[in-house]
Motif scaffolding. Sequence first.
Motif, mmCIF file in Angstrom:
data_model
loop_
_atom_site.group_PDB
_atom_site.id
_atom_site.type_symbol
_atom_site.label_atom_id
_atom_site.label_comp_id
_atom_site.label_asym_id
_atom_site.label_seq_id
_atom_site.Cartn_x
_atom_site.Cartn_y
_atom_site.Cartn_z
ATOM 1 N N ARG A 149 0.869 -1.203 -0.013
ATOM 2 C CA ARG A 149 0.012 -0.030 -0.091
ATOM 3 C C ARG A 149 0.986 1.361 -0.108
ATOM 4 O O ARG A 149 1.360 1.724 1.151
ATOM 5 C CB ARG A 149 -0.908 -0.097 1.231
ATOM 6 C CG ARG A 149 -2.106 0.897 1.412
ATOM 7 C CD ARG A 149 -2.875 0.597 2.538
ATOM 8 N NE ARG A 149 -3.575 1.833 2.640
ATOM 9 C CZ ARG A 149 -4.820 2.091 1.772
ATOM 10 N NH1 ARG A 149 -5.115 0.890 1.048
ATOM 11 N NH2 ARG A 149 -5.638 3.054 2.170
ATOM 12 N N PHE A 150 1.321 1.849 -1.243
ATOM 13 C CA PHE A 150 2.476 2.817 -1.376
ATOM 14 C C PHE A 150 2.520 3.195 -2.651
ATOM 15 O O PHE A 150 1.413 3.032 -3.628
ATOM 16 C CB PHE A 150 3.602 1.964 -1.259
ATOM 17 C CG PHE A 150 4.119 1.038 -2.322
ATOM 18 C CD1 PHE A 150 4.689 1.530 -3.500
ATOM 19 C CD2 PHE A 150 3.365 -0.321 -2.395
ATOM 20 C CE1 PHE A 150 4.975 0.448 -4.442
ATOM 21 C CE2 PHE A 150 3.842 -0.980 -3.304
ATOM 22 C CZ PHE A 150 4.587 -0.690 -4.439
ATOM 23 N N ASP B 250 -2.866 0.585 -4.315
ATOM 24 C CA ASP B 250 -3.853 0.709 -3.304
ATOM 25 C C ASP B 250 -3.677 1.910 -2.412
ATOM 26 O O ASP B 250 -4.115 2.001 -1.393
ATOM 27 C CB ASP B 250 -3.771 -0.470 -2.286
ATOM 28 C CG ASP B 250 -4.761 -1.429 -2.665
ATOM 29 O OD1 ASP B 250 -5.664 -1.319 -3.625
ATOM 30 O OD2 ASP B 250 -4.826 -2.415 -1.963
ATOM 31 N N GLN B 251 -3.347 2.995 -3.136
ATOM 32 C CA GLN B 251 -3.070 4.208 -2.800
ATOM 33 C C GLN B 251 -3.038 5.534 -3.500
ATOM 34 O O GLN B 251 -2.125 6.143 -4.101
ATOM 35 C CB GLN B 251 -1.758 4.483 -1.951
ATOM 36 C CG GLN B 251 -1.829 5.524 -0.845
ATOM 37 C CD GLN B 251 -0.636 5.419 0.094
ATOM 38 O OE1 GLN B 251 0.296 5.046 0.016
ATOM 39 N NE2 GLN B 251 -1.475 5.736 1.599
ATOM 40 N N THR B 252 -4.377 5.587 -4.276
ATOM 41 C CA THR B 252 -4.369 6.572 -5.489
ATOM 42 C C THR B 252 -4.483 7.826 -5.144
ATOM 43 O O THR B 252 -4.333 8.755 -5.906
ATOM 44 C CB THR B 252 -5.774 5.912 -6.302
ATOM 45 O OG1 THR B 252 -6.661 6.047 -5.389
ATOM 46 C CG2 THR B 252 -5.614 4.809 -6.872
ATOM 47 N N ARG B 253 -4.784 8.146 -3.903
ATOM 48 C CA ARG B 253 -5.283 9.687 -3.696
ATOM 49 C C ARG B 253 -3.703 10.406 -3.837
ATOM 50 O O ARG B 253 -4.231 11.905 -4.155
ATOM 51 C CB ARG B 253 -5.674 9.766 -2.161
ATOM 52 C CG ARG B 253 -4.631 9.700 -1.220
ATOM 53 C CD ARG B 253 -5.224 9.467 0.311
ATOM 54 N NE ARG B 253 -4.276 9.603 1.205
ATOM 55 C CZ ARG B 253 -4.066 10.436 2.142
ATOM 56 N NH1 ARG B 253 -4.483 11.551 2.208
ATOM 57 N NH2 ARG B 253 -3.102 10.243 2.924
ATOM 58 N N TRP B 254 -2.645 10.280 -4.028
ATOM 59 C CA TRP B 254 -1.587 11.025 -4.257
ATOM 60 C C TRP B 254 -1.322 11.256 -5.894
ATOM 61 O O TRP B 254 -0.522 11.826 -6.213
ATOM 62 C CB TRP B 254 -0.208 10.519 -3.604
ATOM 63 C CG TRP B 254 -0.064 10.696 -2.062
ATOM 64 C CD1 TRP B 254 -0.519 9.803 -1.282
ATOM 65 C CD2 TRP B 254 0.204 12.016 -1.677
ATOM 66 N NE1 TRP B 254 -0.453 10.579 0.161
ATOM 67 C CE2 TRP B 254 0.025 11.612 -0.169
ATOM 68 C CE3 TRP B 254 0.640 12.954 -1.976
ATOM 69 C CZ2 TRP B 254 0.548 12.918 0.675
ATOM 70 C CZ3 TRP B 254 1.069 14.156 -1.375
ATOM 71 C CH2 TRP B 254 0.791 13.963 0.263
ATOM 72 N N LEU B 255 -1.769 10.352 -6.534
ATOM 73 C CA LEU B 255 -1.524 10.470 -8.041
ATOM 74 C C LEU B 255 -1.770 11.628 -8.848
ATOM 75 O O LEU B 255 -0.930 12.039 -9.338
ATOM 76 C CB LEU B 255 -2.042 9.143 -8.626
ATOM 77 C CG LEU B 255 -1.632 7.802 -8.558
ATOM 78 C CD1 LEU B 255 -2.089 6.805 -9.735
ATOM 79 C CD2 LEU B 255 -0.045 7.964 -8.625
#
Length: 427
Positions: free
Chosen positions: A365-366, A383-388
């Motif tokens: 998750r990274f 599993d960590q799309t919010r930073w994209l």
Amino acid sequence: MADRDRILVVGASLAGLRGAEALRRHGHAGPITLVGDEPYPPYDRPPLSKRVLTGEARADRIALPSRPGLDLTWRLGTAAVGLDLAAREVALATGERLPFDRLLIATGTRARPWPNAAEAALAGVHSVRNRDDSERLRGALAAAPRRVLIIGAGFIGCEAASACRSIGLPVTLADPNPTPLASVLGTRIGAAVAAMLREAGVDYRPSTRVEALESDGEGRVRGARLVGGGTVAAPVVIVALGALRNTEWLAGSGLAADAGGVACDGQCRVLDRDGRAVEGIAAAGDVARFPHPLFEDGPVALEHWGHAVAQAEHAARTLLGQAGAPYAEIPAFWSSQFDVNIKSVGLTNGADSVAVTQGDFGARRFVAVYGRNGRTVAAVSFDQTRWLPAYAGRIEARAAFPPILGATDQGRVAPADPGFPASPARG
Ligand SMILES: Cc1cc2nc3c(=O)[nH]c(=O)nc-3n(C[C@H](O)[C@H](O)[C@H](O)COP(=O)(O)OP(=O)(O)OC[C@H]3O[C@@H](n4cnc5c(N)ncnc54)[C@H](O)[C@@H]3O)c2cc1C
């Protein structure tokens, strides 16, 4: 262009349909004809290697949604076999010739077949590119084979492995590279996918090349022989060796089209053999090779769903004489496998550095960010799309690498060699 100009779209899938829709949306009132060699109306491919294989989605229930009232003429089940540039006609396999004033080329790609044709023809050997492929493979998987051998650990191979494991089938996945997805993610981040495969119970064989598929003597595959010795017994084999661009029908047309794709300029206008843009002919989607302002190594061809949609929109505006700035959509793709959602923005091509910038690599998750010559070129999330979106902005701005430090959910950022194989091996 004249309002009643005839526009022909060759390739009736994602880019072809979205291109035709954009032509209407931007005001074209004249005839639009779509030619497609598959017998089906346009459908969505991503489920073919995921939910169709598990039986959660039916291959005949994945049609692409479309706006009603588009007034399109469909020529499905009919391949284009040639293009006469001077006469402005496309030749069909039926012997007909379809005249056009404007042409959109959207013939995409097909699965790269197993290199030995006799072995590829054995019953039980599958690829995953179209509806028929997945429907056939779904039938074979539903019969509960005692093992499935998958050759190639790219996206399709890994997704197929995930689908097989989720319905309880024993799976062997063989790939000549040291990790899965090595050419896209590098071996450092590919190691996370290797761990996912193993935890899910896949018999994952890195650095393993299949030498030959073996027949049972009655026309069925019974397994494979590996280079360096050893065999895998499996009555179902999935060949997942990447894709070939569908450009053969353009041979001899004078257009710059070859195994690397149909060459375009930054406005999606197709180039001729002398590198000149041909008026009124554009290309979009998997088949198009084009210069992207962010990638300095020369033209790229992308096999991403979102790119096919965005480039088809741009190509349609070009055909209507309405193009503005050159096409510069940031590449993006997603993949879901083993209940993990992998997403990416930018292109990792040529990256010389990677750093995990958010989250926990071990827990899968990274976010990993890729740099090239000190600039940020891509970001991949597990599993960590919010930073994209934030990283997409940095990629667009050619920000220094690593671009965001001291952010929430960030430990020590330690750039490392991404470990791209010098020349990724196939099959
Ligand atoms: C199994 C699978 C899973 C995928 N999953 C993902 C995913 O999770 N995320 C993601 O971002 N992308 C994914 N993709 C990629 C995405 O689906 C493609 O980028 C997209 O389909 C490209 O659209 P296209 O219209 O350019 O080409 P295509 O979808 O390849 O369509 C081209 C069409 O043209 C037809 N054609 C070819 N030659 C001729 C001819 N001579 N005459 C007439 N018709 C012709 C073909 O048969 C086909 O119907 C996946 C692809 C596959 C195959």
